[in-house]
Structure formats: structure tokens, C-alpha cells
Write a protein that holds these residues in place. Sequence first.
Motif, PDB file in Angstrom:
ATOM      1  N   GLU A   1       0.827  -1.209   0.000  1.00  0.00           N
ATOM      2  CA  GLU A   1       0.000   0.000   0.000  1.00  0.00           C
ATOM      3  C   GLU A   1       0.861   1.259   0.000  1.00  0.00           C
ATOM      4  OE1 GLU A   1      -2.426  -0.602   3.380  1.00  0.00           O
ATOM      5  OE2 GLU A   1      -3.834  -1.950   2.343  1.00  0.00           O
ATOM      6  N   LEU A   2       2.024   1.180   0.641  1.00  0.00           N
ATOM      7  CA  LEU A   2       2.946   2.316   0.613  1.00  0.00           C
ATOM      8  C   LEU A   2       3.453   2.559  -0.806  1.00  0.00           C
ATOM      9  CD1 LEU A   2       5.097   1.686   3.821  1.00  0.00           C
ATOM     10  CD2 LEU A   2       3.463   3.538   3.429  1.00  0.00           C
ATOM     11  N   GLY A   3       3.400   1.514  -1.608  1.00  0.00           N
ATOM     12  CA  GLY A   3       3.883   1.638  -2.973  1.00  0.00           C
ATOM     13  C   GLY A   3       2.790   1.816  -3.993  1.00  0.00           C
ATOM     14  N   GLN A   4       1.579   2.144  -3.547  1.00  0.00           N
ATOM     15  CA  GLN A   4       0.447   2.205  -4.468  1.00  0.00           C
ATOM     16  C   GLN A   4      -0.004   3.638  -4.724  1.00  0.00           C
ATOM     17  OE1 GLN A   4      -2.950   0.011  -3.110  1.00  0.00           O
ATOM     18  NE2 GLN A   4      -3.827  -0.204  -5.150  1.00  0.00           N
ATOM     19  N   GLN A   5       0.648   4.598  -4.124  1.00  0.00           N
ATOM     20  CA  GLN A   5       0.114   5.952  -4.134  1.00  0.00           C
ATOM     21  C   GLN A   5       0.585   6.792  -5.317  1.00  0.00           C
ATOM     22  OE1 GLN A   5       1.453   7.369  -0.361  1.00  0.00           O
ATOM     23  NE2 GLN A   5       0.359   5.793   0.803  1.00  0.00           N
ATOM     24  N   GLN A   6       1.778   6.550  -5.811  1.00  0.00           N
ATOM     25  CA  GLN A   6       2.320   7.469  -6.813  1.00  0.00           C
ATOM     26  C   GLN A   6       3.286   6.735  -7.735  1.00  0.00           C
ATOM     27  OE1 GLN A   6       4.393  10.771  -5.122  1.00  0.00           O
ATOM     28  NE2 GLN A   6       5.350  11.357  -7.046  1.00  0.00           N
ATOM     29  N   LEU A   7       3.150   6.974  -8.994  1.00  0.00           N
ATOM     30  CA  LEU A   7       4.087   6.421  -9.974  1.00  0.00           C
ATOM     31  C   LEU A   7       4.124   7.330 -11.181  1.00  0.00           C
ATOM     32  CD1 LEU A   7       5.938   4.129 -10.977  1.00  0.00           C
ATOM     33  CD2 LEU A   7       3.927   3.096 -12.015  1.00  0.00           C
ATOM     34  N   ASP A   8       5.314   7.793 -11.547  1.00  0.00           N
ATOM     35  CA  ASP A   8       5.483   8.655 -12.712  1.00  0.00           C
ATOM     36  C   ASP A   8       5.913   7.786 -13.889  1.00  0.00           C
ATOM     37  OD1 ASP A   8       6.068  10.512 -14.631  1.00  0.00           O
ATOM     38  OD2 ASP A   8       7.183  11.841 -13.284  1.00  0.00           O
ATOM     39  N   ILE A   9       5.011   7.588 -14.817  1.00  0.00           N
ATOM     40  CA  ILE A   9       5.293   6.721 -15.959  1.00  0.00           C
ATOM     41  C   ILE A   9       6.440   7.267 -16.803  1.00  0.00           C
ATOM     42  CG2 ILE A   9       3.683   7.800 -17.569  1.00  0.00           C
ATOM     43  CD1 ILE A   9       4.361   4.010 -17.081  1.00  0.00           C
ATOM     44  N   ASN A  10       6.706   8.570 -16.701  1.00  0.00           N
ATOM     45  CA  ASN A  10       7.822   9.148 -17.453  1.00  0.00           C
ATOM     46  C   ASN A  10       9.157   8.591 -16.977  1.00  0.00           C
ATOM     47  OD1 ASN A  10       6.229  10.910 -19.084  1.00  0.00           O
ATOM     48  ND2 ASN A  10       5.999  12.290 -17.334  1.00  0.00           N
ATOM     49  N   ASP A  11       9.254   8.316 -15.679  1.00  0.00           N
ATOM     50  CA  ASP A  11      10.482   7.712 -15.163  1.00  0.00           C
ATOM     51  C   ASP A  11      10.656   6.294 -15.680  1.00  0.00           C
ATOM     52  OD1 ASP A  11      11.322   9.940 -13.705  1.00  0.00           O
ATOM     53  OD2 ASP A  11      10.040   9.409 -12.007  1.00  0.00           O
ATOM     54  N   VAL A  12       9.530   5.573 -15.756  1.00  0.00           N
ATOM     55  CA  VAL A  12       9.582   4.217 -16.313  1.00  0.00           C
ATOM     56  C   VAL A  12      10.012   4.277 -17.776  1.00  0.00           C
ATOM     57  CG1 VAL A  12       8.236   2.151 -16.849  1.00  0.00           C
ATOM     58  CG2 VAL A  12       7.834   3.375 -14.704  1.00  0.00           C
ATOM     59  N   ASP A  13       9.506   5.250 -18.502  1.00  0.00           N
ATOM     60  CA  ASP A  13       9.890   5.408 -19.912  1.00  0.00           C
ATOM     61  C   ASP A  13      11.387   5.677 -20.044  1.00  0.00           C
ATOM     62  OD1 ASP A  13       7.370   4.967 -20.879  1.00  0.00           O
ATOM     63  OD2 ASP A  13       6.839   7.091 -21.032  1.00  0.00           O
ATOM     64  N   LYS A  14      11.928   6.489 -19.135  1.00  0.00           N
ATOM     65  CA  LYS A  14      13.362   6.783 -19.195  1.00  0.00           C
ATOM     66  C   LYS A  14      14.192   5.508 -18.997  1.00  0.00           C
ATOM     67  CE  LYS A  14      13.142  11.608 -17.593  1.00  0.00           C
ATOM     68  NZ  LYS A  14      13.564  12.578 -16.556  1.00  0.00           N
ATOM     69  N   ILE A  15      13.749   4.671 -18.052  1.00  0.00           N
ATOM     70  CA  ILE A  15      14.483   3.431 -17.809  1.00  0.00           C
ATOM     71  C   ILE A  15      14.339   2.491 -18.997  1.00  0.00           C
ATOM     72  CG2 ILE A  15      14.637   1.399 -16.317  1.00  0.00           C
ATOM     73  CD1 ILE A  15      13.799   3.167 -13.998  1.00  0.00           C
ATOM     74  N   CYS A  16      13.165   2.481 -19.612  1.00  0.00           N
ATOM     75  CA  CYS A  16      12.974   1.678 -20.831  1.00  0.00           C
ATOM     76  C   CYS A  16      13.961   2.112 -21.906  1.00  0.00           C
ATOM     77  CB  CYS A  16      11.547   1.816 -21.346  1.00  0.00           C
ATOM     78  SG  CYS A  16      10.302   0.989 -20.331  1.00  0.00           S
ATOM     79  N   GLU A  17      14.145   3.419 -22.045  1.00  0.00           N
ATOM     80  CA  GLU A  17      15.086   3.926 -23.047  1.00  0.00           C
ATOM     81  C   GLU A  17      16.511   3.523 -22.702  1.00  0.00           C
ATOM     82  OE1 GLU A  17      14.776   7.956 -24.445  1.00  0.00           O
ATOM     83  OE2 GLU A  17      12.669   8.077 -23.883  1.00  0.00           O
ATOM     84  N   LEU A  18      16.849   3.582 -21.418  1.00  0.00           N
ATOM     85  CA  LEU A  18      18.191   3.163 -21.006  1.00  0.00           C
ATOM     86  C   LEU A  18      18.445   1.709 -21.397  1.00  0.00           C
ATOM     87  CD1 LEU A  18      18.457   4.733 -17.428  1.00  0.00           C
ATOM     88  CD2 LEU A  18      19.704   5.457 -19.478  1.00  0.00           C
ATOM     89  N   ILE A  19      17.459   0.863 -21.123  1.00  0.00           N
ATOM     90  CA  ILE A  19      17.596  -0.561 -21.447  1.00  0.00           C
ATOM     91  C   ILE A  19      17.673  -0.756 -22.958  1.00  0.00           C
ATOM     92  CG2 ILE A  19      16.411  -2.793 -21.370  1.00  0.00           C
ATOM     93  CD1 ILE A  19      15.331  -1.987 -18.626  1.00  0.00           C
ATOM     94  N   HIS A  20      16.818  -0.051 -23.679  1.00  0.00           N
ATOM     95  CA  HIS A  20      16.782  -0.200 -25.142  1.00  0.00           C
ATOM     96  C   HIS A  20      18.078   0.259 -25.794  1.00  0.00           C
ATOM     97  CE1 HIS A  20      15.880   1.176 -29.270  1.00  0.00           C
ATOM     98  NE2 HIS A  20      15.080   0.115 -29.306  1.00  0.00           N
ATOM     99  N   ASP A  21      18.625   1.372 -25.309  1.00  0.00           N
ATOM    100  CA  ASP A  21      19.777   1.974 -25.968  1.00  0.00           C
ATOM    101  C   ASP A  21      21.113   1.357 -25.550  1.00  0.00           C
ATOM    102  OD1 ASP A  21      17.986   3.652 -27.188  1.00  0.00           O
ATOM    103  OD2 ASP A  21      18.338   5.345 -25.837  1.00  0.00           O
ATOM    104  N   ALA A  22      21.141   0.663 -24.437  1.00  0.00           N
ATOM    105  CA  ALA A  22      22.416   0.120 -23.943  1.00  0.00           C
ATOM    106  C   ALA A  22      22.901  -1.015 -24.838  1.00  0.00           C
ATOM    107  CB  ALA A  22      22.248  -0.396 -22.518  1.00  0.00           C
TER     108      ALA A  22
END
Length: 305
Positions: free
Chosen positions: A123-144
Motif C-alpha cells: 500500500e505504501l507503494g500504491q500511491q504514486q508512480l510517474d510513468i515518465n520515469d519508467v519510460d526513461k528506464i525503458c530507453e536506457l535498457i533499449h539503448d544500452a
Amino acid sequence: MDQPFRDYNETDILYLLMTYVNFSSGQDMYYSIAKTILTHLEQIPSISINDLAELCYTSPATISRFCKDLNCRNFATFKKEMAIALEIAHDEIHFSFDDDFKIKKNPQYLVDKVYDDTKKSLELGQQQLDINDVDKICELIHDAPHVFMIGYQFSRIACQDFQLKMLKLEKFLYAFANRGDEVQKLDLIEENDLVIIVTVRARRELIDSLVTRVKKQKARILIVTMNKDYTNPEVDYYYHLNGEESDYTQSSISGFIDTVGVDLYLKLLNDAIRKSKGEEVLEEDNPSNDKPLINVSTHIDDNYV
């Protein structure tokens, strides 16, 4: 000389020994040594190298090589770490007087407590998530050029599951199985590769030495952790997950609770990558409610591109 990677809660030497037994061939001498040690635990802190060699039907030189493969400098260091691990194991479960009384009166209280703690952490982890940060990590994985994931104990399981999901998306990445031989495996890392370290606690004595070793390869480092106090100038990106650790166990329940959050994060990351490739995300893979799966506070360097 590289500093050994060691943390008695996160890379317990008992866990390393179990890894040998679980993943090595029964014909492997190291398998035999590990199994013998695990079935004679109380004798190990005071046993001599000659006596252990005799118990394992091998030579003292082989025992010495086995200890070094565990990332122990010598047999004496191995015995010291075994003594510490056993001391921790003896205090594996430690409830408060009040909880202990309630459990003895009603054992079902323990089941409810574990599940309540798990739900509270999620529940402490259910309140907020910025999908833009997830997108940035996706790009890091894709580009590496190459991606390496390093996890310990329960986190390693989540890393290996994510490795399989990425393979299905035609992105191969490494997920190191921790058997004490990280130094040799880290030599596979090259300049500009991405190394993702998944660590619930981010113990400084463990992670600092690992970060220093990875940076020798000139790779970029992303740390996924619940420890918001851990900082290191050589780390390029942080991803902080919210949650709570159990205060009554050294490993199993605590690790499970925390890694549920890690696993959900990796699942969300996998779904985001699938969507970016134009692939359908099934209902059971991606719950349709509007609330985010986990709550994270993040620090992703704006200069990541």
C-alpha cells in the motif's frame, strides 16, 4: 586488489552454499563440499581445513580453492563468515514479547501478521508512480549495448524473471547468479553498458565495492532500491521504491515482502516495453484500475540521454 563483495544479511554465505547445491551437478566436487558443509553446520566454525577435507573426501588444497571461489580470502576467513552467518541464523525469528504471547495463544495471528505486513508494504507503494520515469528506464535498457542485472537472494529471482521477459521481447540481458564469482563475471561488462543493481537494503559495505568494480568497466549504473539514504557519486541513476521491511526476521519473510514490490516494478517495466513495441498487454498482465501498481520516489538524472 578488489574488495570482496560481502554483506551478511544480503549475501549470506549460507545462501551462497545453497546456490552451489541447487545449481551445480551432483558430480561436481564443489557441490559435494557445499553439501557436506551444510549438513555439518555446527562443526564448521571450529573445524580444521584438514578435517573438513577428510570429511569431504578431498584435499586441503581443493577446500582452499573452494573458499576463494566463495570470495573468501582463505579458509580462516570462510570460517569467520560461517560463524557470523550461524549467529545471525540463530536469531532468525525474533518477535516482541507481546507478539510472541499472541502467537502462542493463537497461531493464526502469525499468518495474519505476515499478510498484513505484506499488504502494508504494498500500500505504501500504491500511491504514486510517474510513468515518465519508467519510460526513461525503458530507453536506457533499449539503448544500452548490453544490460547486466545484479541481485542478491530474493532480488536475484526477480532479476532472472525479468531476464526471461526481456528475452521474449528479443532483448537479451545478463542476470548474474550470485555464487561469489562476481569479479570474473564483471569482466564481461564493457564501456557504456548498463548495469542494474537490484538491492532492497543497499548496504554500503556491499554496494560501494560493487559500484567501484563496475565503474572500472566504464559502464553506467542504475540502482533500484528501497534505501533512500544510500548515495554514491559513481552511480548514474537511482530508482527508489517505497515499502517496509519486517522487523522480526533476518531474511525470508522480509525479503519476500520487499521483493514483491521489486517484482511488480519489473513487471510494470516489462509491460511498458511491450507497449512501446506495439504489443498487446493482456488484462491479467496489466490490471485495469487507474491506481498505480507501486509507489516510487525517483531520481533519474536529466542528462540520461
